[in-house]
Design an enzyme around this catalytic site. Sequence first.
Site, PDB file in Angstrom:
ATOM      1  N   HIS A   7       0.835  -1.211   0.000  1.00  0.00           N
ATOM      2  CA  HIS A   7       0.000   0.000   0.000  1.00  0.00           C
ATOM      3  C   HIS A   7       0.864   1.253   0.000  1.00  0.00           C
ATOM      4  CE1 HIS A   7      -4.037  -1.778   1.671  1.00  0.00           C
ATOM      5  NE2 HIS A   7      -3.561  -2.454   0.628  1.00  0.00           N
ATOM      6  N   TYR A  66      -9.019   5.211   7.927  1.00  0.00           N
ATOM      7  CA  TYR A  66      -9.153   5.584   9.342  1.00  0.00           C
ATOM      8  C   TYR A  66     -10.227   6.666   9.400  1.00  0.00           C
ATOM      9  CZ  TYR A  66      -4.742   3.225  10.499  1.00  0.00           C
ATOM     10  OH  TYR A  66      -3.756   2.292  10.698  1.00  0.00           O
ATOM     11  N   PRO A 100      -3.422   0.104  18.975  1.00  0.00           N
ATOM     12  CA  PRO A 100      -3.187  -0.337  17.591  1.00  0.00           C
ATOM     13  C   PRO A 100      -3.462   0.735  16.524  1.00  0.00           C
ATOM     14  CG  PRO A 100      -5.129  -1.392  18.521  1.00  0.00           C
ATOM     15  CD  PRO A 100      -4.490  -0.650  19.624  1.00  0.00           C
ATOM     16  N   LYS A 124       1.660  -0.125  15.144  1.00  0.00           N
ATOM     17  CA  LYS A 124       3.063  -0.170  15.560  1.00  0.00           C
ATOM     18  C   LYS A 124       3.454  -1.386  16.392  1.00  0.00           C
ATOM     19  CE  LYS A 124       4.210   3.211  13.332  1.00  0.00           C
ATOM     20  NZ  LYS A 124       4.247   2.399  12.116  1.00  0.00           N
ATOM     21  N   TYR A 171       4.034   6.607  10.275  1.00  0.00           N
ATOM     22  CA  TYR A 171       3.196   5.433   9.984  1.00  0.00           C
ATOM     23  C   TYR A 171       3.974   4.409   9.155  1.00  0.00           C
ATOM     24  CZ  TYR A 171      -0.994   2.701   8.961  1.00  0.00           C
ATOM     25  OH  TYR A 171      -1.919   1.689   8.886  1.00  0.00           O
TER      26      TYR A 171
HETATM   27  P1  FAS Z   1       2.857 -11.886  21.649  1.00  0.00           P
HETATM   28  O1  FAS Z   1       1.926 -11.575  22.778  1.00  0.00           O
HETATM   29  O2  FAS Z   1       2.346 -11.910  20.260  1.00  0.00           O
HETATM   30  O3  FAS Z   1       3.544 -13.321  21.886  1.00  0.00           O
HETATM   31  C1  FAS Z   1       3.945 -13.718  23.168  1.00  0.00           C
HETATM   32  C2  FAS Z   1       3.962 -15.243  23.186  1.00  0.00           C
HETATM   33  O4  FAS Z   1       4.465 -15.655  24.462  1.00  0.00           O
HETATM   34  C3  FAS Z   1       2.555 -15.845  23.046  1.00  0.00           C
HETATM   35  O5  FAS Z   1       2.565 -16.874  22.081  1.00  0.00           O
HETATM   36  C4  FAS Z   1       2.246 -16.377  24.438  1.00  0.00           C
HETATM   37  O6  FAS Z   1       1.434 -17.543  24.409  1.00  0.00           O
HETATM   38  C5  FAS Z   1       3.636 -16.695  24.966  1.00  0.00           C
HETATM   39  N1  FAS Z   1       3.735 -16.677  26.423  1.00  0.00           N
HETATM   40  C6  FAS Z   1       3.150 -15.815  27.272  1.00  0.00           C
HETATM   41  N2  FAS Z   1       3.480 -16.128  28.547  1.00  0.00           N
HETATM   42  C7  FAS Z   1       4.290 -17.223  28.493  1.00  0.00           C
HETATM   43  C8  FAS Z   1       4.950 -18.013  29.466  1.00  0.00           C
HETATM   44  N3  FAS Z   1       4.839 -17.739  30.754  1.00  0.00           N
HETATM   45  N4  FAS Z   1       5.700 -19.066  29.061  1.00  0.00           N
HETATM   46  C9  FAS Z   1       5.827 -19.332  27.727  1.00  0.00           C
HETATM   47  N5  FAS Z   1       5.231 -18.629  26.741  1.00  0.00           N
HETATM   48  C10 FAS Z   1       4.462 -17.576  27.134  1.00  0.00           C
HETATM   49  N6  FAS Z   1      -0.469  -4.672  16.714  1.00  0.00           N
HETATM   50  C11 FAS Z   1      -0.567  -4.007  15.547  1.00  0.00           C
HETATM   51  O7  FAS Z   1       0.436  -3.491  15.058  1.00  0.00           O
HETATM   52  N7  FAS Z   1      -1.786  -3.903  14.906  1.00  0.00           N
HETATM   53  C12 FAS Z   1      -2.911  -4.509  15.412  1.00  0.00           C
HETATM   54  O8  FAS Z   1      -3.984  -4.415  14.827  1.00  0.00           O
HETATM   55  C13 FAS Z   1      -2.849  -5.226  16.613  1.00  0.00           C
HETATM   56  N8  FAS Z   1      -3.959  -5.852  17.128  1.00  0.00           N
HETATM   57  C14 FAS Z   1      -3.853  -6.525  18.326  1.00  0.00           C
HETATM   58  C15 FAS Z   1      -4.966  -7.186  18.898  1.00  0.00           C
HETATM   59  C16 FAS Z   1      -4.863  -7.858  20.124  1.00  0.00           C
HETATM   60  C17 FAS Z   1      -6.080  -8.546  20.719  1.00  0.00           C
HETATM   61  C18 FAS Z   1      -3.623  -7.889  20.795  1.00  0.00           C
HETATM   62  C19 FAS Z   1      -3.498  -8.582  22.137  1.00  0.00           C
HETATM   63  C20 FAS Z   1      -2.503  -7.256  20.233  1.00  0.00           C
HETATM   64  C21 FAS Z   1      -2.617  -6.580  18.996  1.00  0.00           C
HETATM   65  N9  FAS Z   1      -1.525  -5.951  18.398  1.00  0.00           N
HETATM   66  C22 FAS Z   1      -1.602  -5.276  17.233  1.00  0.00           C
HETATM   67  C23 FAS Z   1      -0.253  -6.010  18.996  1.00  0.00           C
HETATM   68  C24 FAS Z   1       0.334  -7.341  18.664  1.00  0.00           C
HETATM   69  O9  FAS Z   1       0.378  -7.538  17.285  1.00  0.00           O
HETATM   70  C25 FAS Z   1       1.671  -7.388  19.327  1.00  0.00           C
HETATM   71  O10 FAS Z   1       2.402  -6.186  19.149  1.00  0.00           O
HETATM   72  C26 FAS Z   1       2.516  -8.548  18.870  1.00  0.00           C
HETATM   73  O11 FAS Z   1       1.751  -9.719  19.030  1.00  0.00           O
HETATM   74  C27 FAS Z   1       3.788  -8.545  19.696  1.00  0.00           C
HETATM   75  O12 FAS Z   1       4.406  -9.748  19.498  1.00  0.00           O
HETATM   76  P2  FAS Z   1       5.184 -10.457  20.718  1.00  0.00           P
HETATM   77  O13 FAS Z   1       6.004  -9.425  21.409  1.00  0.00           O
HETATM   78  O14 FAS Z   1       5.815 -11.636  20.110  1.00  0.00           O
HETATM   79  O15 FAS Z   1       4.072 -10.857  21.775  1.00  0.00           O
HETATM   80  C1  PHB Z   2      -5.348  -4.530  11.097  1.00  0.00           C
HETATM   81  O1  PHB Z   2      -5.455  -4.752   9.882  1.00  0.00           O
HETATM   82  O2  PHB Z   2      -5.591  -5.399  11.978  1.00  0.00           O
HETATM   83  C2  PHB Z   2      -4.918  -3.161  11.556  1.00  0.00           C
HETATM   84  C3  PHB Z   2      -4.440  -2.259  10.614  1.00  0.00           C
HETATM   85  C4  PHB Z   2      -4.031  -1.003  11.037  1.00  0.00           C
HETATM   86  C5  PHB Z   2      -4.139  -0.663  12.372  1.00  0.00           C
HETATM   87  C6  PHB Z   2      -4.629  -1.574  13.320  1.00  0.00           C
HETATM   88  C7  PHB Z   2      -5.028  -2.835  12.897  1.00  0.00           C
HETATM   89  O3  PHB Z   2      -3.768   0.584  12.781  1.00  0.00           O
END
Ligand code: FAS
Ligand code: PHB
Length: 393
Positions: A76, A204, A296, A300, A388
Amino acid sequence: MTTQERTQVGIIGAGPAGLLLARLLRVHGIDSVILEARSRDYVEARIRAGVLEQGTVSLMEEAGVADRLHREGLVHDGVEITVAGRRFRVDFRELVGKTVTVYGQTEMTKDLIAARLAGDGPIVWEAADVALHGIDSEQPSLSYRLAGVDHTLVCDFIAGCDGFHGVSRPALPATKSRTFERTYPFGWLGILADVPPCSDELIYASHARGFSLASMRSPTRSRYYIQCALDERIEDWPDARVWDELELRLGSDPPPRITRGPSIEKSVAPLRSFVSTPMQHGRLFLAGDAAHIVPPTGAKGLNLAASDVHYLCRALIAHYEKRYDGLLAAYSDTALARVWKAERFSWWMTMLLHKLHPEESFEAQMQRAELDYLAGSRAAQTALAENYAGLPF
Ligand code: FAS
Ligand code: PHB
């Protein structure tokens, strides 16, 4: 009986941070073991982020796992912003010469797991009661239980990649840690549906009824969000109500071509800004959500996990290849310099676009003035584009 194993880097968490770190270390001949609390199916079913910065795409290329990303990812050049129904576009490529790639975190996780399991090293799934030991020593270890058997993994370094609710961050001495936090009085209700996106790029939308975001995963799969109350119950939001609300909030200039269909995932997530400093102690290094959370709105979270991994991997390579530990010593400061700028941008985008203030308040006027300035200013749009699309690593 305890089984003892050994590796160079013990990684807690098989999310994007842990998986990408393991893969990049392997590319440079450094062994690691990943301990993951959940099952493979659970990890591969999580629906999360969708937008990758160019820096994250480059890391996936360096990790040798970017083929499907390049085949299926959607490049994009910009995003659209709608304010009270009036839409304008921020052109990243024209303003800052950069693009973003829409490719679900779910897919990125699957690609990294497949590469790992193709011979890189073990992922211990469903590792229970992971605990950290001796992080101040030169031989830290991780204990865990697997199928009722106790294990000890002795390592040179521990990477805490276990997300916001993991066990790594609490292992840092409380007396040496400081946390910074902002919670928001609303959440995001997200819906995933196998219908074509309503627009070629993300939209957005700021609206008197609340924020909404039109995103996507592919030409046939859409991802939408609407700002909602923190205590919203999913059962109060049947699909029809979500589609109706999106049509109201996404504006009418021109009206987006929203295709309705049954949701395949629907959830409410709270928003939070959070940073824990420092991101290291002794032989423990935190990366990703284990150390910081962003709302989100600025897309980032996943990308910050990637830049942390870039800095940590570079530092570990210097240790093993050159016996130089200067980058390890500077890891937290280096990573936090980029984290804080992404925290600021994510907070700014969130405060700019969400319904936060009474219509006739001074703060609502300031929001409208800033959006009006953004709509008409190349300088303001360049600043948004620069952040961004991703600040340099
Ligand atoms: P993660 O949380 O992805 O991974 C951590 C891992 O550690 C998991 O697999 C977990 O099971 C494991 N773990 C936890 N405790 C443990 C333990 N005690 N022992 C062993 N393993 C353990 N970011 C965006 O940029 N855009 C979005 O739209 C967006 N939407 C999101 C929606 C939700 C519901 C959430 C919760 C986050 C969202 N995020 C978004 C942020 C998300 O993408 C995170 O930034 C990303 O998953 C970060 O990755 P990790 O740091 O690897 O953490
Ligand atoms: C998504 O596609 O999940 C998404 C994209 C942009 C954002 C947040 C979530 O800022």
